[in-house]
Design a protein around this motif. Sequence first.
Motif, mmCIF file in Angstrom:
data_model
loop_
_atom_site.group_PDB
_atom_site.id
_atom_site.type_symbol
_atom_site.label_atom_id
_atom_site.label_comp_id
_atom_site.label_asym_id
_atom_site.label_seq_id
_atom_site.Cartn_x
_atom_site.Cartn_y
_atom_site.Cartn_z
ATOM 1 N N ILE A 138 107.866 16.879 -47.083
ATOM 2 C CA ILE A 138 107.051 16.245 -48.123
ATOM 3 C C ILE A 138 106.410 17.304 -49.013
ATOM 4 N N THR A 139 105.915 18.392 -48.381
ATOM 5 C CA THR A 139 105.315 19.482 -49.158
ATOM 6 C C THR A 139 106.308 20.036 -50.176
ATOM 7 N N PHE A 197 100.838 25.377 -55.595
ATOM 8 C CA PHE A 197 99.633 25.619 -54.801
ATOM 9 C C PHE A 197 98.411 25.733 -55.721
ATOM 10 N N ALA A 198 98.514 26.584 -56.732
ATOM 11 C CA ALA A 198 97.388 26.799 -57.654
ATOM 12 C C ALA A 198 97.192 25.615 -58.589
ATOM 13 N N THR A 254 90.601 10.798 -52.341
ATOM 14 C CA THR A 254 91.968 10.858 -51.802
ATOM 15 C C THR A 254 92.706 12.082 -52.325
ATOM 16 N N ALA A 255 92.567 12.353 -53.621
ATOM 17 C CA ALA A 255 93.220 13.523 -54.200
ATOM 18 C C ALA A 255 92.716 14.802 -53.550
ATOM 19 N N LEU A 276 95.032 19.143 -47.384
ATOM 20 C CA LEU A 276 96.131 19.119 -46.412
ATOM 21 C C LEU A 276 97.304 19.966 -46.869
ATOM 22 N N PHE A 277 97.754 19.740 -48.103
ATOM 23 C CA PHE A 277 98.963 20.412 -48.547
ATOM 24 C C PHE A 277 98.722 21.856 -48.983
#
Length: 486
Positions: free
Chosen positions: A218-219, A382-383, A420-421, A427-428
């Motif tokens: 998923i990532t 990521f950033a 949620t965001a 998490l990711f």
Amino acid sequence: MGEKSDETASYEHALAEKASVAQVPPEHLKKRYNLLSVIALAFTTTNSWVAFASGVAVPLECGRGPGIIYGLIAAGVIMGVIGAGFAELASAFPSAGGQYHIVFMVFPSSTRRVAAFFVGWVTIIYIMAALASCNFFVASSVFDTVSLWVPSYKNEAWHTYLLHIALCIVAFFATSRFPAAIGRLGIGVFFLSLAGFIASIVTLLTRWGDGFAMIIGITSCLWAYSGVDGPTHLAEEVPKPSRNVPIAIFLTIGLGIITVVAWIITLLFVVKDVDKVIESAVPILEVYNQALGSKVATTIWSVYYMVMFYEIVLNLFIFGGRTVWSLSRDGGILFPRWFAHLEWGSSPVRATAVMLVLEIIIGVLYVASSAAYNSFINLTLFALNITTTLPQAVLLFRGRGILPERAFSLGKFGPVINLTATLFVILFSVTFCFPTEVPVTPSSMNYLVVVMAIALMFPAAFWWGGLKKTFTGPQDIIQTEYGFAS
């Protein structure tokens, strides 16, 4: 127009105080893009079904057929939530600075300058990484196509690097001299992408390995929806940005989910040797090789992908140049007067040149160490996720009342979406740092944390080296109803 929030009022007061000591003379970008142009530039930058093709190997290895499909759907939901929260902020604070300007506006006054400064530089770094990733894909595809026809040819890393520089130089002059033409080109490529999507489906499920593989899959699928911030960097060049920028963000994510899921289902029907696709240097070319069995057909599709990815390169030069320009006009870059100057029909030529220089430098990493280069490229998503979600997290603590009137509002769903965001990105951000192979070897190790730490040393050095005294934060964008005025 309703009453202004205290935050907006104090911001306008600060602008008035700074007017006499501004770091750079006020210069403004032309309104050169319409709504269709912004949508086209946004979609062709994300271009989910095309972009995902370049990185299909990892999620395919982690989840095979069902895994990659469910991963794309899950990633679409995740990025949809993040994008919704960010679209509201982009509607409230439209500016070429994007995340940098938004962070300045929502953070407390005691920390807003330092937070905005670092977010501005992290945005530049991630655009630099995304640009390098796409441009090296184009350069590598050129030589892979040559190898398809000339098996004796052996590509060397320095060959790809030199072509990378050449492509960057062309992109720099094209985007600096003809920015409006790039917008019109984007519209053409937008329809070409949709046509290619249909043609690819025309011409052209098993198990999860384990829970860890599911998360990694998923990532990796999140890459299909990267570039959500693109439209914000054109906010000062489009009419009614408070309305049009969120529209572009939502259409990009929506069309991205539809096209990439449909395309990947089709791909799974034609792939004959999954392992060979996973091991390929350019997986998508191996897919077309297996599906079509023709060097001519594979070459045609290879050229098509080069065009699609080079359009992303052009877009990123535009976005990156405007981010550098926005930061420089506020004293966040060395020699701000020089880099904030507009030339060639109100274009940030000198600021865009910064992106060209950075690409030449980062290309050396591609030649020196593939592991370090790949870790640097991973900074992109990521950033991006951190910079687009950080202001949403701040809203949870400061309250959504600090937001001014805007064309797009999440209303009562705002707190849930912002929370949620934030949780998704926490998490990711962790899973992005995991290696994708077990057992871990030096070549498969994920050095993202190390690379990120090294990357942050540069803005830290700039901040403590003197820019702390000159950086003002956004100076000449004053909020009005559903837009802004200088």
